[in-house]
Motif scaffolding. Structure first.
Motif, mmCIF file in Angstrom:
data_model
loop_
_atom_site.group_PDB
_atom_site.id
_atom_site.type_symbol
_atom_site.label_atom_id
_atom_site.label_comp_id
_atom_site.label_asym_id
_atom_site.label_seq_id
_atom_site.Cartn_x
_atom_site.Cartn_y
_atom_site.Cartn_z
ATOM 1 N N MET A 101 0.690 -1.241 -0.050
ATOM 2 C CA MET A 101 0.172 -0.128 -0.052
ATOM 3 C C MET A 101 0.819 1.214 0.124
ATOM 4 S SD MET A 101 -3.172 1.211 0.267
ATOM 5 C CE MET A 101 -4.079 2.455 0.988
ATOM 6 N N GLN A 102 1.822 1.497 0.791
ATOM 7 C CA GLN A 102 2.715 2.634 0.861
ATOM 8 C C GLN A 102 3.293 2.674 -0.344
ATOM 9 O OE1 GLN A 102 2.751 4.900 3.332
ATOM 10 N NE2 GLN A 102 4.150 5.832 2.083
ATOM 11 N N SER A 103 4.044 1.744 -1.135
ATOM 12 C CA SER A 103 4.597 2.033 -2.247
ATOM 13 C C SER A 103 3.959 2.329 -3.366
ATOM 14 C CB SER A 103 5.155 0.561 -2.837
ATOM 15 O OG SER A 103 4.500 -0.325 -2.963
ATOM 16 N N GLU A 104 2.613 1.976 -3.334
ATOM 17 C CA GLU A 104 1.508 2.527 -4.313
ATOM 18 C C GLU A 104 1.308 3.865 -4.039
ATOM 19 O OE1 GLU A 104 -2.078 0.133 -3.641
ATOM 20 O OE2 GLU A 104 -1.177 -1.559 -4.646
ATOM 21 N N VAL A 105 1.096 4.125 -2.763
ATOM 22 C CA VAL A 105 1.029 5.756 -2.298
ATOM 23 C C VAL A 105 2.341 6.519 -3.012
ATOM 24 C CG1 VAL A 105 0.716 7.598 -0.734
ATOM 25 C CG2 VAL A 105 -0.644 5.332 -0.524
ATOM 26 N N ASN A 106 3.393 6.031 -2.758
ATOM 27 C CA ASN A 106 4.540 6.402 -3.172
ATOM 28 C C ASN A 106 4.736 6.828 -4.909
ATOM 29 O OD1 ASN A 106 5.213 6.882 -0.670
ATOM 30 N ND2 ASN A 106 6.854 4.978 -0.721
ATOM 31 N N GLU A 107 4.369 5.788 -5.534
ATOM 32 C CA GLU A 107 4.223 5.880 -6.872
ATOM 33 C C GLU A 107 3.312 7.229 -7.277
ATOM 34 O OE1 GLU A 107 6.370 4.691 -9.055
ATOM 35 O OE2 GLU A 107 7.340 3.914 -7.338
ATOM 36 N N LEU A 108 2.001 7.024 -6.530
ATOM 37 C CA LEU A 108 1.079 7.938 -6.963
ATOM 38 C C LEU A 108 1.694 9.359 -6.729
ATOM 39 C CD1 LEU A 108 -1.635 8.963 -7.818
ATOM 40 C CD2 LEU A 108 -2.490 8.739 -5.500
ATOM 41 N N ALA A 109 2.153 9.475 -5.599
ATOM 42 C CA ALA A 109 2.826 11.019 -5.201
ATOM 43 C C ALA A 109 3.705 11.313 -6.309
ATOM 44 C CB ALA A 109 3.328 10.600 -3.831
ATOM 45 N N LYS A 110 4.719 10.266 -6.606
ATOM 46 C CA LYS A 110 5.821 10.540 -7.508
ATOM 47 C C LYS A 110 5.288 10.993 -8.935
ATOM 48 C CE LYS A 110 9.623 8.162 -9.973
ATOM 49 N NZ LYS A 110 10.268 6.901 -9.878
ATOM 50 N N ALA A 111 4.089 10.337 -9.410
ATOM 51 C CA ALA A 111 3.532 10.711 -10.688
ATOM 52 C C ALA A 111 2.776 11.986 -10.538
ATOM 53 C CB ALA A 111 2.514 9.565 -11.105
ATOM 54 N N LEU A 112 2.247 12.196 -9.359
ATOM 55 C CA LEU A 112 1.437 13.471 -9.580
ATOM 56 C C LEU A 112 2.573 14.939 -9.534
ATOM 57 C CD1 LEU A 112 -1.289 14.910 -9.081
ATOM 58 C CD2 LEU A 112 -1.280 14.441 -6.704
ATOM 59 N N ALA A 113 3.561 14.498 -8.583
ATOM 60 C CA ALA A 113 4.484 15.602 -8.525
ATOM 61 C C ALA A 113 5.030 15.906 -9.910
ATOM 62 C CB ALA A 113 5.713 15.117 -7.708
ATOM 63 N N ALA A 114 5.520 14.980 -10.819
ATOM 64 C CA ALA A 114 5.918 15.094 -12.183
ATOM 65 C C ALA A 114 4.810 15.646 -12.922
ATOM 66 C CB ALA A 114 6.329 13.572 -12.631
ATOM 67 N N PHE A 115 3.518 15.267 -12.879
ATOM 68 C CA PHE A 115 2.556 16.082 -13.621
ATOM 69 C C PHE A 115 2.423 17.496 -13.147
ATOM 70 C CE2 PHE A 115 -1.869 17.506 -12.743
ATOM 71 C CZ PHE A 115 -2.118 17.805 -14.186
ATOM 72 N N GLN A 116 2.383 17.897 -11.898
ATOM 73 C CA GLN A 116 2.377 19.232 -11.413
ATOM 74 C C GLN A 116 3.499 20.090 -12.041
ATOM 75 O OE1 GLN A 116 1.488 18.605 -7.402
ATOM 76 N NE2 GLN A 116 -0.483 18.858 -7.520
ATOM 77 N N ALA A 117 4.957 19.386 -11.869
ATOM 78 C CA ALA A 117 5.818 20.137 -12.174
ATOM 79 C C ALA A 117 5.966 20.635 -13.856
ATOM 80 C CB ALA A 117 7.032 19.354 -12.008
ATOM 81 N N GLU A 118 5.305 19.808 -14.658
ATOM 82 C CA GLU A 118 5.138 19.764 -15.981
ATOM 83 C C GLU A 118 4.101 20.718 -16.291
ATOM 84 O OE1 GLU A 118 5.316 16.862 -19.739
ATOM 85 O OE2 GLU A 118 6.025 16.292 -17.990
#
Length: 77
Positions: free
Chosen positions: A1-18
Motif C-alpha cells: 500500500m505504501q509503495s502504491e502511494v509513493n508511486e502515485l505521489a511521484k507521478a502527481l509531482a511530475a505532472f504538477q511540475a510539467e
C-alpha cells in the motif's frame, strides 16, 4: 500500500511540475474576475496526466437530501 502511494505521489509531482499555466480567457461578471474555462484546463491537463500514468474521472450523483454531488477520482496506472 505504501509503495502504491509513493508511486502515485511521484507521478502527481511530475505532472504538477510539467503542467503549464492555463490562460484565464473567460470572464465572471458576478465577481468581475477572469478564469480559465474547464475545457481549456482539460485540453492542457489531459495529455500531461496521461504521460505520467494518471487519469481522472468524475461521477455525478444525488445525495439522500436531494443535492447534486460531483465526485472526482484520480487514478494511477
Amino acid at each position: 500500500m505504501q509503495s502504491e502511494v509513493n508511486e502515485l505521489a511521484k507521478a502527481l509531482a511530475a505532472f504538477q511540475a510539467e503542467l503549464p499555466t492555463v490562460a484565464k480567457t473567460a470572464e465572471n461578471p458576478f465577481f468581475k474576475s477572469k478564469y480559465a474555462p474547464l475545457h481549456e484546463v482539460m485540453k492542457v491537463a489531459l495529455p500531461v496526466l496521461s504521460k505520467h500514468g494518471l487519469s481522472v474521472t468524475q461521477l455525478v450523483d444525488t445525495t439522500l437530501s436531494g443535492q447534486t454531488a460531483l465526485t472526482t477520482i484520480l487514478m494511477h496506472a
